[in-house]
Write an enzyme that holds these catalytic residues in place. Structure first.
Site, PDB file in Angstrom:
ATOM      1  N   ASP A 107       0.909  -1.235  -0.129  1.00 42.68           N
ATOM      2  CA  ASP A 107       0.049  -0.065  -0.024  1.00 42.68           C
ATOM      3  C   ASP A 107       0.593   1.300   0.084  1.00 42.68           C
ATOM      4  O   ASP A 107       1.949   1.291   0.839  1.00 42.68           O
ATOM      5  CB  ASP A 107      -0.747   0.112   1.329  1.00 42.68           C
ATOM      6  CG  ASP A 107      -1.864   0.975   1.276  1.00 42.68           C
ATOM      7  OD1 ASP A 107      -2.790   1.233   0.350  1.00 42.68           O
ATOM      8  OD2 ASP A 107      -1.692   1.863   2.325  1.00 42.68           O
ATOM      9  N   GLU A 144      14.774 -15.228   0.225  1.00 46.01           N
ATOM     10  CA  GLU A 144      15.144 -16.428   1.033  1.00 46.01           C
ATOM     11  C   GLU A 144      14.163 -17.598   1.165  1.00 46.01           C
ATOM     12  O   GLU A 144      14.550 -18.624   1.546  1.00 46.01           O
ATOM     13  CB  GLU A 144      15.160 -15.609   2.491  1.00 46.01           C
ATOM     14  CG  GLU A 144      16.279 -14.897   2.578  1.00 46.01           C
ATOM     15  CD  GLU A 144      16.138 -14.023   4.015  1.00 46.01           C
ATOM     16  OE1 GLU A 144      15.219 -14.696   4.866  1.00 46.01           O
ATOM     17  OE2 GLU A 144      16.817 -12.969   4.289  1.00 46.01           O
TER      18      GLU A 144
END
Length: 551
Positions: free
Chosen positions: A215, A268
């Protein structure tokens, strides 16, 4: 017809799902209610996942469901690591996520990093301490101007109207809030803010989410010194939605350092986790900076959302969007509506088709509902045939219009109140969905009321009224999404074709797309009709304001 231009999806790893995904936005308050309180919830969403799987989408973006006082419908977050009881529990979220994955649907969650709620533990600690405290450094507190600091630190205005600075009761300092006063902006130059949000990312990634919608992605970093700004502090200015990213509060260079680090966190994890930016920036080359190879994977293409019902405008925005995205090796996104805009079914029915008013009420221009729906159905075939990733706002697949006569007494958007009603706000596009035409609350839940009232007209758009009806908007979307997947259009190559004025024509994946934006019929080229937005006669003519896919 002859080739006139060539644009193609960016040539990166085509196996990454987000490059071609169709992503469905669920606004949790308004999708499905399980407990009967008139507000949608996570168990309600879980119960309707088979509907979304049958629709044919690839992923679901969930608007905020975190703990929040709900002053801005959940975009004022008080705890980023928990579910608000209004929507259920973390266990409900985990069950919904597991069911979505079982059905082959990915889940993207909304992240709100620009600001928190005033009820966030950090802000409560900040206002409980003296100016200059460590707790205040996580936000943007400043001394005021004037003899006694009685004036705001600068002249910035809130997106929702009024001053962008407020003081807590009895406090000598002002805090910045580019949105509602209940949404204080974080200080993204503070290392603790950065590290905590990386932990938030990992919290949800560890639970198995597939990505994040970010956002106000262009607003995190403010210009040094917070200088006065002579322009209007807004993400989108005016009815026509002219972009504004020139102010010292938007699109500062430092935001890219944040997203490069976030990308490292996502990398990751396995299974191609992704981020999509809500960034109202211009020109398109500025937006492309958010989707460079080491930053986000997608950014919303608001230029496309703002395009009027005009063939030349559509062709121009598609050509430009594909070219700019290709320069950075990113896919292009196509979006027509979301929870912040008047639904495109209604915008296309205005006297200026595609104009973007800041809400519509009974005193404003009432859209031509039938014409708007006809154009919206055609626009769906245009959008879903384009290479890249497409977004569908809940109810769009039903042809749902804006609630344009919602009474002021029911409105909840803070923009409506901060502007004393001058800005109608976003409530009209957030009305709960109709599932059953003859049921109380149109089957939204077991109760008889909804948090925003539904108009009587929603009955004819209900899912049960459209299911199995070959001419319905729902079945049009299902057919188009099925063909999009079969022909791999999201990974395709766009080839423009010559066409008469007012017509968009291109080929992709062996599909020939023709969209007639004129108010008169046009001749169709030869080919097998795969799907059309309106019934076609045997005269080889494409009616006004309609579209067709030909094989």
């Amino acid at each position: 017809m002859t080739q006139t231009n060539l644009a193609r999806s960016a040539p990166q790893d085509e196996t990454t799902w987000w490059r071609h995904a169709v992503i469905y936005q669920v606004y949790p308050r308004s999708f499905a209610d399980n407990d009967g309180d008139g507000i949608g919830d996570l168990p309600g969403i879980a119960s309707r996942l088979p509907y979304l799987a049958k629709l044919g989408v690839d992923a679901i973006w969930l608007s905020p469901f975190y703990r929040s006082p709900q002053h801005d419908a959940g975009y004022d977050v008080s705890d980023y690591r928990d579910v608000d009881p209004l929507f259920g529990t973390l266990a409900d979220f985990d069950r919904m996520l597991a069911e979505a994955h079982r059905l082959g649907l990915r889940i993207i969650v909304d992240l709100v990093p620009n600001h928190t709620s005033t009820e966030h533990a950090w802000f409560r600690e900040a206002v409980a301490t003296l100016p200059g405290s460590a707790a205040r450094q996580r936000y943007i507190f400043r001394d005021g101007k004037g003899k006694d600091g009685e004036l705001p630190p600068n002249n910035w205005q809130s997106i929702f109207g009024g001053n962008a600075w407020s003081r807590a009761p009895g406090d000598s300092q002002w805090y910045l809030h580019l949105f509602d006063r209940s949404q204080p902006d974080l200080n993204w130059d503070h290392p603790e803010v950065r590290s905590d949000f990386e932990d938030v990312l990992r919290f949800w990634l560890d639970r198995g989410v597939d990505g994040f919608r970010v956002d106000v992605a262009h607003g995190l970093i403010k210009a040094e010194g917070l200088p006065d700004w002579a322009g209007q502090t807004s993400m989108v200015e005016g009815e026509e939605g002219a972009h504004s990213n020139n102010g010292p509060m938007w699109d500062q260079e430092g935001v890219h350092d944040v997203y490069r680090r976030w990308r490292q966190v996502l990398d990751e994890y396995d299974n191609d986790r992704m981020m999509v930016a809500e960034a109202w920036v211009h020109p398109p080359q500025r937006l492309a900076r958010y989707v460079r190879a080491d930053e986000m994977q997608q950014a919303f293409n608001f230029d496309y959302l703002l395009t009027h019902w005009d063939a030349r405008a559509f062709r121009d925005v598609v050509t430009r969007s594909l070219a700019v995205s290709a320069e950075v090796g990113a896919p292009t996104t196509w979006v027509m509506s979301n929870h912040d805009t008047v639904r495109h079914t209604s915008r296309y029915g205005l006297s200026v088709p595609g104009a973007r008013p800041k809400g519509i009420d009974a005193a404003g221009e009432q859209p031509n509902e039938a014409l708007g729906l006809r154009r919206a159905r055609a626009a769906a075939l245009l959008t879903l045939a384009l290479p890249g990733s497409a977004y569908i706002y809940q109810g769009e697949e039903l042809g749902l219009p804006e609630h344009t006569t919602l009474e002021a007494e029911h409105r909840q958007d803070p923009a409506f109140f901060r502007t004393s009603g001058e800005e109608i706000g976003r409530d009209g596009c957030r009305v709960p969905l109709p599932w059953q035409s003859a049921a109380p609350a149109f089957g939204f839940g077991p109760g008889t009321a909804t948090w925003l009232p539904q108009p009587v007209s929603f009955a004819r758009y209900a899912v049960d009224r459209q299911e199995g009806d070959a001419g319905s908007t729902l079945e049009l979307y299902r057919s188009a999404l099925r063909l999009r997947r079969q022909r791999d259009l999201g990974n395709g190559e766009l080839l423009w074709r010559d066409a008469e004025p007012g017509v968009v024509a291109f080929a992709n994946g062996g599909v020939h797309v023709v969209v007639n934006t004129n108010d008169h019929p046009v001749a169709l080229p030869g080919g097998e009709v795969l799907v059309s937005s309106v019934p076609l006669d045997s005269g080889h003519m494409l009616p006004a304001n309609s579209a067709v896919w030909l094989g």
